[in-house]
Scaffold this motif. Structure first.
Motif, PDB file in Angstrom:
ATOM      1  N   GLN A 119     -26.954 127.271 108.417  1.00 12.16           N
ATOM      2  CA  GLN A 119     -27.219 125.878 108.047  1.00 12.16           C
ATOM      3  C   GLN A 119     -25.948 125.037 107.960  1.00 12.16           C
ATOM      4  O   GLN A 119     -26.021 123.810 107.911  1.00 12.16           O
ATOM      5  N   VAL A 120     -24.788 125.670 107.934  1.00  9.03           N
ATOM      6  CA  VAL A 120     -23.529 124.935 107.819  1.00  9.03           C
ATOM      7  C   VAL A 120     -23.064 124.552 109.221  1.00  9.03           C
ATOM      8  O   VAL A 120     -23.064 125.371 110.134  1.00  9.03           O
ATOM      9  N   ALA A 121     -22.666 123.298 109.382  1.00  4.45           N
ATOM     10  CA  ALA A 121     -22.375 122.788 110.721  1.00  4.45           C
ATOM     11  C   ALA A 121     -21.193 121.840 110.705  1.00  4.45           C
ATOM     12  O   ALA A 121     -20.738 121.384 109.656  1.00  4.45           O
ATOM     13  N   GLN A 122     -20.702 121.548 111.910  1.00  3.62           N
ATOM     14  CA  GLN A 122     -19.618 120.594 112.117  1.00  3.62           C
ATOM     15  C   GLN A 122     -20.047 119.591 113.177  1.00  3.62           C
ATOM     16  O   GLN A 122     -20.526 119.973 114.244  1.00  3.62           O
ATOM     17  N   PHE A 123     -19.875 118.311 112.924  1.00  3.80           N
ATOM     18  CA  PHE A 123     -20.155 117.280 113.908  1.00  3.80           C
ATOM     19  C   PHE A 123     -18.867 116.934 114.650  1.00  3.80           C
ATOM     20  O   PHE A 123     -17.854 116.626 114.013  1.00  3.80           O
ATOM     21  N   VAL A 124     -18.898 116.976 115.954  1.00  4.18           N
ATOM     22  CA  VAL A 124     -17.744 116.565 116.756  1.00  4.18           C
ATOM     23  C   VAL A 124     -18.241 115.715 117.917  1.00  4.18           C
ATOM     24  O   VAL A 124     -19.376 115.843 118.362  1.00  4.18           O
ATOM     25  N   ARG A 125     -17.401 114.825 118.411  1.00  7.24           N
ATOM     26  CA  ARG A 125     -17.778 113.923 119.494  1.00  7.24           C
ATOM     27  C   ARG A 125     -17.476 114.593 120.839  1.00  7.24           C
ATOM     28  O   ARG A 125     -16.343 114.955 121.115  1.00  7.24           O
ATOM     29  N   PRO A 126     -18.489 114.727 121.697  1.00  6.30           N
ATOM     30  CA  PRO A 126     -18.245 115.382 122.997  1.00  6.30           C
ATOM     31  C   PRO A 126     -17.548 114.449 123.977  1.00  6.30           C
ATOM     32  O   PRO A 126     -17.767 113.239 123.970  1.00  6.30           O
ATOM     33  N   ASP A 127     -16.718 115.012 124.809  1.00  8.91           N
ATOM     34  CA  ASP A 127     -16.107 114.277 125.912  1.00  8.91           C
ATOM     35  C   ASP A 127     -17.094 114.307 127.078  1.00  8.91           C
ATOM     36  O   ASP A 127     -17.339 115.353 127.673  1.00  8.91           O
ATOM     37  N   TYR A 128     -17.642 113.181 127.396  1.00 14.71           N
ATOM     38  CA  TYR A 128     -18.706 113.107 128.397  1.00 14.71           C
ATOM     39  C   TYR A 128     -18.272 113.715 129.731  1.00 14.71           C
ATOM     40  O   TYR A 128     -19.065 114.367 130.423  1.00 14.71           O
ATOM     41  N   ASN A 129     -17.019 113.517 130.106  1.00 14.86           N
ATOM     42  CA  ASN A 129     -16.547 113.999 131.400  1.00 14.86           C
ATOM     43  C   ASN A 129     -16.183 115.476 131.393  1.00 14.86           C
ATOM     44  O   ASN A 129     -15.844 116.037 132.435  1.00 14.86           O
ATOM     45  N   SER A 130     -16.214 116.104 130.218  1.00 20.55           N
ATOM     46  CA  SER A 130     -15.807 117.505 130.117  1.00 20.55           C
ATOM     47  C   SER A 130     -16.974 118.453 129.897  1.00 20.55           C
ATOM     48  O   SER A 130     -16.785 119.661 129.867  1.00 20.55           O
TER      49      SER A 130
END
Length: 309
Positions: A242-253
């Motif tokens: 249940q423990v998570a991390q939010f990160v922003r994806p690089d669309y081109n990667s």
């Protein structure tokens, strides 16, 4: 499979079979304990290995071989400066007997430096089977200090471990985990993991702990003092899925499938999308991957994911 050729190779191939069986005589004055199966054997290496065969052939789980490095030096206990073909003829029959001692799921470790590394790999591949080579491990054995620090040429500070299984299809190593500090970037908590992913809700890790314990953060600090971090660690481990991390994806990667999902989420930002993925999930109204602490999580979701610039 190609093999290494050297002077008197044919003789070396039969040395293991020709080595005599020796009777091992216990030395009670140098023994400790009663009825112990542990043994410290003094004698010729090849003859000692051959003497073990009647008792342990096919039964040994692990063999650690430490052959002479052949560094062109003379030591008190052994000669480490032998002609190359003699070194090969000495190693080959020893490997043959070590393989006979190993159980089908056994492991052979060979410790060597770079002087004979390539040749040891060649003959070990032949004896153990190239398909049974597990790994070549490099580890730091020394440092560029003392006389090495003024050496005008290259300095060697590493040794190697060649790792072989007797039968790779039956080789099952024990997993080893090493401790590390908790990654505090994992600060989100999935509150309803048993519901459909469309209904998933996230809160902060600190809020989840407070809700579970019924205590505010200040009260938890007072209650646990210096042990608060250990308490949080235990909570994270017990709620790892249940423990998570939010990160922003690089669309081109990211992959084309992930890009398609990001596009869908931009068109419908309030919906969570799911896709099979063994290592992470994607979620968040602000965009991004939601990396869960369990690596075997089998879903990927995204909600309102924005393209990275």
């Amino acid at each position: 499979m190609p093999w290494l050729e050297w002077n008197e190779r044919n003789k070396a191939l039969t040395e293991a079979a020709k080595a005599p069986y020796r009777l091992m005589i216990p030395n009670k004055s140098m023994s400790y304990g009663e009825d112990s199966e542990n043994m410290l054997i003094e004698g010729d290496n090849l003859e000692a290995l051959k003497a073990l065969l009647p008792y342990y052939a096919g039964k040994v789980k692990c063999v650690y071989g430490d052959p002479p490095f052949n560094t062109k030096q003379a030591f008190k206990d052994f000669d480490d400066n032998v002609e190359h073909s003699i070194w090969l003829s000495m190693i080959y029959p020893a490997l043959t007997l070590q393989r006979e001692l190993l159980s089908e799921d056994g492991t052979l470790f060979l410790h060597i430096d770079d002087n004979e590394l390539g040749y040891l790999i060649a003959i070990a591949d032949e004896v153990m089977g190239r398909k049974n080579r597990i790994a070549i491990v490099t580890f730091k054995q020394g440092a560029a200090t003392g006389h090495k620090s003024i050496n005008p040429g290259m300095v060697n500070t590493t040794n190697f471990l060649l790792v072989y299984s007797k039968n790779k299809s039956q080789w099952k190593p024990n997993r080893l985990f090493t401790g590390r500090e908790r990654d505090k970037r994992y600060g989100k908590f999935l509150t309803n993991p048993n519901e459909s992913h469309e209904k998933w809700k996230f809160t902060t890790l600190s809020a989840a702990i407070s809700n579970t314990t019924g205590m505010k953060t200040a009260e938890l600090k007072k209650e646990y003092g210096e042990g608060l971090e250990n308490f949080i660690n235990d909570f994270v481990i017990s709620h790892a899925n249940q423990v998570a991390q939010f990160v922003r994806p690089d669309y081109n990667s990211v992959s084309a499938d992930a890009q398609q999902m990001i596009d869908q989420s931009l068109n419908d930002p309030n919906k969570i999308f799911r896709r099979a993925c063994p290592r992470f999930c994607v979620t968040g109204s602000q965009a991004g991957h939601c990396r869960q602490t369990r690596r075997d999580h089998e879903s990927t979701q995204t909600r309102g994911a924005r393209r990275a610039a």
